[in-house]
Design an enzyme around this catalytic site. Structure first.
Site, PDB file in Angstrom:
ATOM      1  N   ARG A 121      26.535 108.387  49.299  1.00  0.00           N
ATOM      2  CA  ARG A 121      26.023 108.547  50.669  1.00  0.00           C
ATOM      3  C   ARG A 121      25.535 109.956  50.988  1.00  0.00           C
ATOM      4  NH1 ARG A 121      30.542 105.399  51.509  1.00  0.00           N
ATOM      5  NH2 ARG A 121      29.992 103.206  51.810  1.00  0.00           N
ATOM      6  N   LYS A 143      11.487 114.922  53.612  1.00  0.00           N
ATOM      7  CA  LYS A 143      11.083 113.542  53.279  1.00  0.00           C
ATOM      8  C   LYS A 143      11.355 113.331  51.793  1.00  0.00           C
ATOM      9  CE  LYS A 143       7.416 112.313  56.510  1.00  0.00           C
ATOM     10  NZ  LYS A 143       6.007 111.899  56.599  1.00  0.00           N
ATOM     11  N   GLU A 185      -3.928 121.265  50.869  1.00  0.00           N
ATOM     12  CA  GLU A 185      -2.902 121.226  51.928  1.00  0.00           C
ATOM     13  C   GLU A 185      -2.817 122.587  52.631  1.00  0.00           C
ATOM     14  OE1 GLU A 185      -1.478 118.404  52.759  1.00  0.00           O
ATOM     15  OE2 GLU A 185      -1.378 117.149  50.949  1.00  0.00           O
ATOM     16  N   LYS A 227       5.038 124.522  58.756  1.00  0.00           N
ATOM     17  CA  LYS A 227       5.719 123.246  58.512  1.00  0.00           C
ATOM     18  C   LYS A 227       7.123 123.267  59.114  1.00  0.00           C
ATOM     19  CE  LYS A 227       6.428 119.276  55.764  1.00  0.00           C
ATOM     20  NZ  LYS A 227       6.220 118.539  54.552  1.00  0.00           N
ATOM     21  N   GLU A 237       9.263 112.317  62.532  1.00  0.00           N
ATOM     22  CA  GLU A 237       7.868 111.904  62.747  1.00  0.00           C
ATOM     23  C   GLU A 237       7.701 110.879  63.866  1.00  0.00           C
ATOM     24  OE1 GLU A 237       5.536 111.820  59.170  1.00  0.00           O
ATOM     25  OE2 GLU A 237       3.926 110.698  60.136  1.00  0.00           O
ATOM     26  N   ARG A 241       4.856 115.678  64.264  1.00  0.00           N
ATOM     27  CA  ARG A 241       4.789 115.772  62.797  1.00  0.00           C
ATOM     28  C   ARG A 241       3.585 115.025  62.226  1.00  0.00           C
ATOM     29  NH1 ARG A 241       9.928 115.795  58.559  1.00  0.00           N
ATOM     30  NH2 ARG A 241       8.666 115.978  56.692  1.00  0.00           N
ATOM     31  N   ASN A 245      -0.854 114.874  58.922  1.00  0.00           N
ATOM     32  CA  ASN A 245      -1.649 113.855  58.222  1.00  0.00           C
ATOM     33  C   ASN A 245      -3.157 114.013  58.408  1.00  0.00           C
ATOM     34  OD1 ASN A 245       0.464 112.386  57.021  1.00  0.00           O
ATOM     35  ND2 ASN A 245       0.989 111.552  59.031  1.00  0.00           N
ATOM     36  N   HIS A 248      -5.528 112.663  55.789  1.00  0.00           N
ATOM     37  CA  HIS A 248      -4.758 111.711  54.988  1.00  0.00           C
ATOM     38  C   HIS A 248      -5.115 110.254  55.250  1.00  0.00           C
ATOM     39  CE1 HIS A 248      -2.531 115.282  53.941  1.00  0.00           C
ATOM     40  NE2 HIS A 248      -1.720 114.610  53.160  1.00  0.00           N
ATOM     41  N   HIS A 252      -5.674 108.849  51.858  1.00  0.00           N
ATOM     42  CA  HIS A 252      -4.863 107.780  51.260  1.00  0.00           C
ATOM     43  C   HIS A 252      -5.724 106.581  50.890  1.00  0.00           C
ATOM     44  CE1 HIS A 252      -0.905 109.376  53.198  1.00  0.00           C
ATOM     45  NE2 HIS A 252      -1.052 109.815  51.966  1.00  0.00           N
ATOM     46  N   HIS A 265      -4.067 114.006  44.747  1.00  0.00           N
ATOM     47  CA  HIS A 265      -3.785 113.876  46.173  1.00  0.00           C
ATOM     48  C   HIS A 265      -4.601 114.899  46.982  1.00  0.00           C
ATOM     49  CE1 HIS A 265      -1.634 113.077  49.834  1.00  0.00           C
ATOM     50  NE2 HIS A 265      -1.258 114.339  49.915  1.00  0.00           N
TER      51      HIS A 265
HETATM   52  N1  LIG Z   1       8.142 114.783  50.516  1.00  0.00           N
HETATM   53  C1  LIG Z   1       7.028 115.167  51.069  1.00  0.00           C
HETATM   54  O1  LIG Z   1       6.992 115.564  52.245  1.00  0.00           O
HETATM   55  C2  LIG Z   1       5.775 115.127  50.268  1.00  0.00           C
HETATM   56  C3  LIG Z   1       4.620 115.769  50.745  1.00  0.00           C
HETATM   57  C4  LIG Z   1       3.495 115.775  49.922  1.00  0.00           C
HETATM   58  C5  LIG Z   1       3.535 115.179  48.671  1.00  0.00           C
HETATM   59  N2  LIG Z   1       4.674 114.558  48.242  1.00  0.00           N
HETATM   60  C6  LIG Z   1       4.747 113.930  46.921  1.00  0.00           C
HETATM   61  O2  LIG Z   1       4.575 114.959  45.944  1.00  0.00           O
HETATM   62  C7  LIG Z   1       4.089 114.375  44.745  1.00  0.00           C
HETATM   63  C8  LIG Z   1       3.018 115.256  44.171  1.00  0.00           C
HETATM   64  O3  LIG Z   1       3.576 116.517  43.887  1.00  0.00           O
HETATM   65  P1  LIG Z   1       2.827 117.597  42.973  1.00  0.00           P
HETATM   66  O4  LIG Z   1       1.420 117.717  43.412  1.00  0.00           O
HETATM   67  O5  LIG Z   1       3.679 118.792  42.945  1.00  0.00           O
HETATM   68  O6  LIG Z   1       2.730 116.866  41.558  1.00  0.00           O
HETATM   69  P2  LIG Z   1       3.713 116.751  40.304  1.00  0.00           P
HETATM   70  O7  LIG Z   1       5.125 116.873  40.661  1.00  0.00           O
HETATM   71  O8  LIG Z   1       3.269 115.522  39.595  1.00  0.00           O
HETATM   72  O9  LIG Z   1       3.290 118.028  39.433  1.00  0.00           O
HETATM   73  C9  LIG Z   1       1.988 118.123  38.929  1.00  0.00           C
HETATM   74  C10 LIG Z   1       1.999 118.495  37.451  1.00  0.00           C
HETATM   75  O10 LIG Z   1       2.266 119.877  37.306  1.00  0.00           O
HETATM   76  C11 LIG Z   1       3.321 120.087  36.357  1.00  0.00           C
HETATM   77  N3  LIG Z   1       3.972 121.320  36.772  1.00  0.00           N
HETATM   78  C12 LIG Z   1       4.839 121.489  37.794  1.00  0.00           C
HETATM   79  N4  LIG Z   1       5.097 122.792  37.972  1.00  0.00           N
HETATM   80  C13 LIG Z   1       4.394 123.458  37.030  1.00  0.00           C
HETATM   81  C14 LIG Z   1       4.233 124.835  36.720  1.00  0.00           C
HETATM   82  N5  LIG Z   1       4.808 125.791  37.454  1.00  0.00           N
HETATM   83  N6  LIG Z   1       3.441 125.171  35.665  1.00  0.00           N
HETATM   84  C15 LIG Z   1       2.805 124.193  34.960  1.00  0.00           C
HETATM   85  N7  LIG Z   1       2.898 122.893  35.218  1.00  0.00           N
HETATM   86  C16 LIG Z   1       3.693 122.530  36.248  1.00  0.00           C
HETATM   87  C17 LIG Z   1       4.129 118.826  36.422  1.00  0.00           C
HETATM   88  O11 LIG Z   1       4.851 118.634  35.227  1.00  0.00           O
HETATM   89  C18 LIG Z   1       3.054 117.776  36.621  1.00  0.00           C
HETATM   90  O12 LIG Z   1       2.487 117.415  35.387  1.00  0.00           O
HETATM   91  C19 LIG Z   1       3.607 112.967  45.109  1.00  0.00           C
HETATM   92  O13 LIG Z   1       4.512 112.027  44.599  1.00  0.00           O
HETATM   93  C20 LIG Z   1       3.643 112.962  46.637  1.00  0.00           C
HETATM   94  O14 LIG Z   1       3.934 111.683  47.167  1.00  0.00           O
HETATM   95  C21 LIG Z   1       5.780 114.532  49.019  1.00  0.00           C
HETATM   96 ZN   LIG Z   2      -0.607 115.448  51.589  1.00  0.00          ZN
END
Ligand SMILES: NC(=O)c1ccc[n+]([C@@H]2O[C@H](COP(=O)([O-])OP(=O)(O)OC[C@H]3O[C@@H](n4cnc5c(N)ncnc54)[C@H](O)[C@@H]3O)[C@@H](O)[C@H]2O)c1
Ligand SMILES: [Zn+2]
Length: 359
Positions: A121, A143, A185, A227, A237, A241, A245, A248, A252, A265
């Site tokens: 939990r 999130k 972003e 943020k 949200e 918040r 988007n 987005h 999306h 993305h």
């Molecule tokens: N929780 C939230 O509020 C929120 C907001 C936006 C996006 N997201 C989520 O985030 C995800 C995307 O995240 P992302 O863009 O970081 O992608 P990711 O986590 O897939 O990372 C992108 C790539 O970069 C590599 N990598 C990471 N750090 C590195 C570094 N320092 N040097 C070299 N390579 C590195 C990873 O191994 C991966 O191959 C999606 O699943 C999305 O839904 C969540």
């Molecule tokens: Zn985004």
């Protein structure tokens, strides 16, 4: 560079976002929260780069570290993988006083946060984001989620980390494409909230793209501040918040119709911001100069500004399935000025068609 701290002042769960250029300040930033057993979750790429250093620091804090390395990529955000992490946590005897540390991009952060939120939990959760997108967006705000085969991020929760530690140096190894995706972003924060960031970007985006450390520190701190402010006003949200988007709704839609993988993305969000701004322009909410500035910044960040070969019909269909929608109408966050946006749920469908078809 002096360490910087952004506070996220939630009444129940305030926490700090530390911004530094090395791991030097990591131990004191996380010491109160780690407990004696830690599950350190990372991915294959990040493991080669940073796991050794972080693990040593955790050991120096007296932690027993159970290391979980996942495959990089969106498909790792699954219930199956979460289940295997619960198994590992049980085998390592993690209890209520233990913690989960996420070291990686948004995929690692979202999955690790989901596991931390649900194991027993909820146990302490710490974010060490290593992509630009994770540092300014996904690691801040609580999130957490995994995907369902039918929908992205649909199984999740709001679960705040106890601490976020951003080591800017980690961005040095990030690919240019991943850096640009985070830039979408970052530019978004300027248009939704931070006029001063926009003015700064006009002069400094070149140095930022070269990942000059003082520029990174300045811009990342501003985005985290924005943020943090938005999330502290509206954690779950229910209102404000939603402005995060911007770009987005169409973004999306593009991600799902173009097939996951064609656009990152950030690339989809960049295009979303351009077309959503065009909608706002035709509605008379903004002048053309705002769109010119947006396009100029996106181009400087090596992001696309024009979609091609997209079926407008299927794009609009995908947009009508967006989680943000209410009562069947598509919800848009549209610019109304520099650093200013509003929620619209009454955009004329014909206008959406004509703007997208003009592409
Ligand atoms: N929780 C939230 O509020 C929120 C907001 C936006 C996006 N997201 C989520 O985030 C995800 C995307 O995240 P992302 O863009 O970081 O992608 P990711 O986590 O897939 O990372 C992108 C790539 O970069 C590599 N990598 C990471 N750090 C590195 C570094 N320092 N040097 C070299 N390579 C590195 C990873 O191994 C991966 O191959 C999606 O699943 C999305 O839904 C969540
Ligand atoms: Zn985004």
């Amino acid at each position: 560079m002096d360490p910087r701290i952004v506070r996220l002042d939630l009444p129940s769960d305030p926490y700090s976002i530390h911004i530094e250029n090395s791991w030097t300040g990591l131990a004191p930033a996380i010491k109160p929260f780690v407990g004696n057993k830690v599950m350190l979750i990372s991915d294959e790429n990040v493991k080669e780069l940073f796991v050794h250093d972080v693990k040593e620091i955790l050991i120096s804090l007296g932690c027993q570290v159970s290391l979980a390395i996942i495959q990089p990529g969106e498909s790792s955000k699954s219930l199956e993988l979460a289940k295997s992490l619960y198994t590992q946590a049980l085998n390592a005897n993690l209890d209520r006083s233990s913690s989960v540390v996420a070291l990686g991009g948004g995929v690692v952060g979202d999955l690790a946060g989901f596991v931390a939120a649900t194991y027993m939990r909820g146990i302490n959760f710490i974010q060490l984001p290593t992509t630009l997108l994770a540092q300014i967006d996904s690691s801040v705000g609580g999130k957490v989620a995994v995907n369902h085969p039918l929908a992205k991020n649909i199984i999740g929760s709001f679960y705040q980390p106890k601490s976020v530690f951003i080591n800017l140096h980690t961005l040095r190894s990030l690919s240019d494409r991943q850096f640009s995706t985070g830039m979408a972003e970052l530019i978004k924060y300027g248009f939704i909230w931070d006029k001063e960031l926009l003015q700064w970007l006009e002069h400094n985006i070149g140095s930022l793209m070269e990942r000059q450390k003082d520029c990174l520190a300045y811009a990342i701190e501003r985005c985290c501040n924005t943020k943090a402010h938005i999330v502290s006003q509206d954690e779950k949200e229910k209102g404000l918040r939603a402005i995060l988007n911007f770009g987005h709704t169409i973004g999306h839609g593009l991600e799902s119709t173009a097939g996951y993988g064609q656009y990152t993305h950030g690339e989809a969000v960049a295009l979303g911001m351009v077309y959503e701004s065009l909608i706002a322009y035709h509605m008379g909410s903004i002048d053309r100069a705002l769109i010119d500035l947006l396009i100029c910044l996106l181009k400087a960040a090596n992001l696309p500004t024009k979609v091609s070969g997209v079926k407008v019909e299927s794009l609009i269909k995908a947009m009508t399935h967006d989680k943000k929608n209410r009562d069947g109408s598509i919800v848009f966050i549209l610019p109304t000025g520099y650093g200013q946006v509003k929620v619209f749920d009454n955009v004329d469908t014909q206008l959406i068609y004509s703007v997208l078809e003009g592409s």
